[in-house]
Write an enzyme that holds these catalytic residues in place. Structure first.
Site, PDB file in Angstrom:
ATOM      1  N   ASN A  77       0.838  -1.192   0.000  1.00  0.00           N
ATOM      2  CA  ASN A  77       0.000   0.000   0.000  1.00  0.00           C
ATOM      3  C   ASN A  77       0.877   1.248   0.000  1.00  0.00           C
ATOM      4  O   ASN A  77       1.360   1.693   1.038  1.00  0.00           O
ATOM      5  CB  ASN A  77      -0.932  -0.004   1.217  1.00  0.00           C
ATOM      6  CG  ASN A  77      -1.857   1.195   1.209  1.00  0.00           C
ATOM      7  OD1 ASN A  77      -2.010   1.874   0.189  1.00  0.00           O
ATOM      8  ND2 ASN A  77      -2.488   1.458   2.335  1.00  0.00           N
ATOM      9  N   ASP A 100      -9.975   6.460 -10.566  1.00  0.00           N
ATOM     10  CA  ASP A 100     -10.260   5.855  -9.273  1.00  0.00           C
ATOM     11  C   ASP A 100     -10.944   4.501  -9.457  1.00  0.00           C
ATOM     12  O   ASP A 100     -11.577   4.232 -10.487  1.00  0.00           O
ATOM     13  CB  ASP A 100     -11.158   6.769  -8.441  1.00  0.00           C
ATOM     14  CG  ASP A 100     -10.358   7.746  -7.597  1.00  0.00           C
ATOM     15  OD1 ASP A 100      -9.133   7.568  -7.492  1.00  0.00           O
ATOM     16  OD2 ASP A 100     -10.949   8.684  -7.038  1.00  0.00           O
ATOM     17  N   ASP A 129      -2.304  15.013  -7.587  1.00  0.00           N
ATOM     18  CA  ASP A 129      -2.884  15.422  -8.863  1.00  0.00           C
ATOM     19  C   ASP A 129      -2.741  16.921  -9.096  1.00  0.00           C
ATOM     20  O   ASP A 129      -2.371  17.362 -10.195  1.00  0.00           O
ATOM     21  CB  ASP A 129      -4.345  14.987  -8.961  1.00  0.00           C
ATOM     22  CG  ASP A 129      -5.166  15.295  -7.714  1.00  0.00           C
ATOM     23  OD1 ASP A 129      -4.700  16.061  -6.854  1.00  0.00           O
ATOM     24  OD2 ASP A 129      -6.295  14.749  -7.604  1.00  0.00           O
TER      25      ASP A 129
END
Length: 683
Positions: A266, A293, A405
């Site tokens: 992760n 996503d 982003d």
């Protein structure tokens, strides 16, 4: 992508956009595709003037519904592209998914003329073409009527008058026997070297096996999308694997050899997306990489439109999609986002609105939607990035989640590559308002990464208002008894001071560290059963019986803000350590309510749990002192810190740096990921 177009070269027709209708016939999304309402344009802001009361009144009026509640029957949708109209029915295709965003094509692409071709069956049916200007005024452009049983009409439309904004669309009125709009296509003549479409590597980061498998199935079912897909990368970072989901076999069957699942630890969204970006760059066969996503419902046509727009852009351009509310599916989160440079905070552009419901007020009635929205970045819930941009400016910033982003958009903009949030490309996603990410473990990443992004890109010597605003928010969290949040934000600032080269090394460990760290404080200890906590009791009733649902006026708010920090120094009231003094819902747990209590049970935004907030004067004093000290240090050292981060940016976002971070999951020296991946779900 950088070809210089020769006006004398051979040109061919290319499809830009086609009429589409909802795949699942969900009535909640009909207003995004077809509009039965009239256009009632709101008041021009110049007519409103600069008076605040007048502006507030006008904003409230704009938010009011103009919808009559007219409904389209699901049976009227005959196919993905065909719609049946009842006798004499009028429908407008001036909608989010079917209007043509002319100003975006005019500003960013080589296209200067489009052709609209509409095919209709049904005698007497009329097609009328309209355009709008940046101020929202609409003008009739052309019209045609079906003389026999059917007709196909082509309208040549210039993009010349769309410098600042505006759309094209068409309305259809059925004749006495009804009509069917079989199809509509927007095309343009383009140079032959722009005739072929590019391909895209989809990069999906997941810890949600079922939701990601359902998304993959949806993508695999879209036959028209398949020629555009090079590879679908799924970066699986969860304990439960997407390949074990009951929905995965259908996804594997639909996508076939296009699908590649990569298993790694992760590393957050930035680590997942960076892996997809790295694989795409190293593979070098796709024109674009699209970040998406895993917990979204996608409109597959939007991917095609984004690729088409990117193919015809004047220069390599990042093409982002919009985000609609998954639970209120006609509601748009934001039409375009900027980073406000003085505050250095992301926000909807200043002349726009967030949480806009197209079912309440349609596109043609909403003046602000007709001005082109120029943006600084697009969220990576759906964002198409040309491979050449990744090769030049680097991959994602190694920040786990949040601001990766927006920082990338600012970095690309500085290198000459614009971002376009493109109307007609969108996904449905859980709205930010249903999350608790400003207070929970994510608050660490919010704060740290915002500071890092400001150090990298703020045009002001000391980050503008960044440091002062950070101090204000820190004091607010302290006065609101949110000690775990305040401690995480303080830790975030300490970690920024450690410098940029520490970021990669802690990607895989930081989340566990901060979760362990924050559990020391009761406001971070969540209880799914309210009865696990004591009942509400207090010696004195609320002052003058005031309710916590009342919102204070400006004067009362200012007084509360001045007094709240001082009140925290007083001893706690009797019983408040044993019993909470009140119980607040998430919507009422504002700082001006929390500061009045010594203890409170507070529910979380997602509605799943509650936490106990307790005032601790000693902890408050200690953390307030540390807060003041570290903010003074940031103000003093900002220029030097900015220099360090800016000099390191190229290194920490390089493919080589990311390859080292991914080594535990790729095998020593293996940068392809094949050793730790599955193709079609098979080891």
């Amino acid at each position: 992508m950088t070809t210089t177009d020769n006006p004398g070269a051979d040109r061919v027709a290319r499809l830009l956009q086609r009429q589409i209708l909802p795949i699942d016939r969900d009535t909640d999304v009909f207003p995004l595709y077809v509009d039965l309402e009239e256009a009632k344009l709101d008041t021009d802001r110049d007519a409103v003037g600069g008076d605040k009361a007048a502006k507030d009144l006008n904003n409230a009026a704009i938010r009011q519904s103009t919808s009559t509640g007219r409904k389209l029957h699901p049976d009227q949708i005959r196919s993905r592209t065909a719609l049946r109209l009842e006798p004499s029915q009028l429908l407008s295709f001036g909608t989010y998914f079917n209007a043509f965003p002319a100003s975006y094509w005019r500003r960013h692409t080589i296209v200067d003329q489009v052709q609209l071709t509409v095919s209709v069956t049904g005698a007497g049916a009329t097609v009328t073409v309209y355009k709008s200007m940046a101020r929202g005024h609409s003008q009739r452009v052309d019209a045609a009527t079906v003389e026999g049983d059917s007709g196909t009409f082509t309208f040549s439309l210039t993009l010349k008058p769309f410098v600042d904004g505006g759309w094209y669309w068409y309305d259809v009125v059925a004749g006495d026997d009804g009509a069917t709009v079989e199809s509509a296509e927007w095309t343009a003549e383009v140079p032959t070297d722009r005739a072929e479409h590019g391909t895209v590597d989809l990069c999906i980061t997941t810890m949600l096996p079922d939701m990601s498998a359902q998304l993959l199935t949806q993508l695999g079912d879209a036959e028209e999308l398949k020629p555009y897909l090079d590879t679908v990368f799924v970066m699986d970072q969860g304990k439960e694997k997407v390949t074990d989901s009951e929905y995965f076999p259908a996804a594997r069957e639909g996508l076939g050899d296009t699908l590649r699942v990569i298993v790694q630890g992760n590393l957050g969204g930035s680590g997942g997306y960076a892996r997809g970006q790295l694989e795409s760059v190293r593979k070098g066969t796709a024109t674009y990489a699209m970040m998406m996503d895993d917990d979204v419902v996608c409109e597959p046509e939007g991917i095609i439109r984004a690729v088409t727009f990117g193919d015809l852009a004047k220069r390599p351009t990042i093409v982002g999609g919009h985000m609609f509310n998954l639970y209120s599916r006609s509601e748009l989160h934001s039409f375009g986002e900027i980073v406000q440079p003085w505050r250095f905070w992301w926000q909807t552009r200043l002349d726009g609105y967030s949480q806009w419901d197209f079912a309440a007020r349609n596109l043609r009635s909403s003046r602000w939607l007709h001005k082109r929205a120029d943006v600084d970045f697009n969220g990576w819930f759906m964002c198409l990035i040309p491979r050449v941009v990744l090769e030049e400016v680097g991959l994602s910033l190694p920040v786990f989640i949040k601001w990766d982003d927006s920082e990338f958009g600012l970095r690309a903009k500085a290198a000459g590559y614009p971002t376009v949030s493109f109307p007609g490309a969108a996904v449905w996603h859980v709205p930010w308002t249903d999350k608790n990410d400003g207070l929970d473990w994510q608050s660490y990443f919010h704060h740290r990464n915002r500071i890092i992004a400001a150090l990298l890109h703020s045009p002001y010597e000391r980050g503008g208002r960044m440091v002062r605003e950070s101090l204000n928010h820190q004091v607010k969290h302290l006065a609101s008894l949110q000690y775990s949040t305040a401690e995480l934000r303080h830790l975030a600032m300490e970690d920024v001071l450690r410098g940029p080269h520490a970021l990669h090394g802690e990607l895989a460990t930081k989340l566990a560290d901060i979760n362990t760290f924050r559990k020391q404080w009761s406001d971070a200890q969540l209880h799914t059963d309210r009865d696990e906590l004591p009942p509400v009791r207090r010696k004195k009733p609320p002052k003058k019986g005031k309710s916590d649902i009342e919102i204070p006026g400006r004067k009362a708010t200012a007084v509360a803000a001045l007094l709240a920090p001082l009140r925290q120094l007083r001893p706690v009231r009797d019983m408040s350590g044993e019993f909470p003094e009140t119980e607040l819902t998430a919507m009422d747990a504002k700082w001006w309510n929390l500061v009045k209590y010594d203890s409170a049970v507070v529910s979380m935004n997602d509605g799943t749990s509650v936490a106990l907030y307790r005032r601790d004067p000693a902890h408050y004093r200690d953390l307030l002192k540390r807060t003041i000290d570290i903010h003074r240090r940031f103000h003093r050292e900002w220029p030097e810190l900015a220099r360090q981060y800016r000099e390191a940016l190229g290194d920490i976002t390089s493919p080589e740096a990311w390859e080292k971070t991914f080594t535990p999951w790729t095998g020593q020296g293996d940068s392809t990921g094949e050793a730790a991946s599955t193709r079609d779900g098979k080891a």
